[in-house]
Design an enzyme around this catalytic site. Sequence first.
Site, PDB file in Angstrom:
ATOM      1  CG  ASP A  62      -1.933   1.090   1.063  1.00  0.00           C
ATOM      2  OD1 ASP A  62      -1.991   1.963   0.281  1.00  0.00           O
ATOM      3  OD2 ASP A  62      -2.806   1.030   2.099  1.00  0.00           O
ATOM      4  CG  ASP A 267      -3.751   4.276  -2.886  1.00  0.00           C
ATOM      5  OD1 ASP A 267      -2.785   3.325  -2.332  1.00  0.00           O
ATOM      6  OD2 ASP A 267      -4.858   4.636  -2.257  1.00  0.00           O
TER       7      ASP A 267
END
Length: 423
Positions: A62, A267
């Site tokens: 992440d 992201d």
Amino acid sequence: MGRGARLVLPAAAAPQAQARRRQGGGLDHGRAAGEVRANLPRHYFTSINIGNPARPYFLDIDTGSALTWIQCDAPCTNCTKGPHPLYKPAKENIVPPKDSHCQELQGNQDYCDTCKQCDYEIAYADRSSSAGVLARDNMRLITADGERQNMDFVFGCAHDQQGKLLDSPASTDGILGLSNGAMSLPTQLAKQGIISNVFGHCIATDPSSSGYMFLGDDYVPRWGMTWVPVRNGPEDVYSTVVQKVNYGGQELNVREQAGKLTQVIFDSGSSYTYFPHEIYTSLIASLEAASPGFARDESDQTLPFCMKPNFPVRSVDDVKQLFKPLLLHFSKTWFVIPRTFAIAPENYLIISDKGNVCLGVLDGTEIGHSSTIVIGDVSLRGKLVAYDNDENQIGWAQSGCTRPQKASRVPFFLSRALRSQLL
């Protein structure tokens, strides 16, 4: 170990879509219903080894969050069924409130003199959360020549997950925080002199393979990369600005957006890509106008926008030639060299279990980003993406993502490769 050292982690993908969007402590899960098809966004994770003796844990990669956390028996109040036993910290592994990492996490607030642990809680955009305490333990890294390197690593010992985090796939034990925040894994490695503060990932387009990620700069190509500057902001996210967005040769920016710079966030924790509402609706209008043989099918709940073709479709390969690439145009280098992030049709189209063609780009208002573009996994496939925190820039290049290639340059520091794989 020199600062040029690198850890290469092959990526594994579980056959389940899961979108994470970190937005000042926010996370959003993508929707995927019905049969999973080959080009459906998948759940990418890697393995790290923590503890003494070292034990493996599978973590969701992440780039949108800083804190790494592992489900923890402290004891655990709410934990999901993961692939490995819960991490169990020794008392001496618990980080005290006066520790600099705790003060960094809690915003340098006055700490409790009588407390014996540093508590944390992360709230996400979908109203889920993870709470626990900070822990410090050994992380074991394996070099390319088989040597083992241990480092001190501070992470979250998560014992209370709420909301959709409890629905997470059983393939992972937690989240690997890779943002540019002080608590992220790359930053901690760089502060200890193990790597330069650079890392990257390469997610394969081919569903039969997964890809890899690396820590350090030795796998960043010297040539062929497109670089854009990273904007500094209050959130620990990798953001830049784009001048315009095109569907093929058609500009999608509507009148209200024209002339304005739109923020773009890279992201890896989001399965899908998100566009600002105006650009999103303009894209849908363009797709409907350019696809006369397709009819919108609102009964298909796989994604918000799905179209039924007038011929059978088994995979995205059957229709990708009928659609145009999405083009994010950044400011030119030296006012001459164009900088474009191209998203091919196979990296934004999803084939549902009904054989419909669905749009893997969603409305950013769903995650509180009505004026921001979020580039998720679905659009990062087939590209080597590098995050250079030393130079405050993000770069990308087309790649098959089969194996990392060391850059053809003489490193300033003597380095060794640390290897692992995305699972």
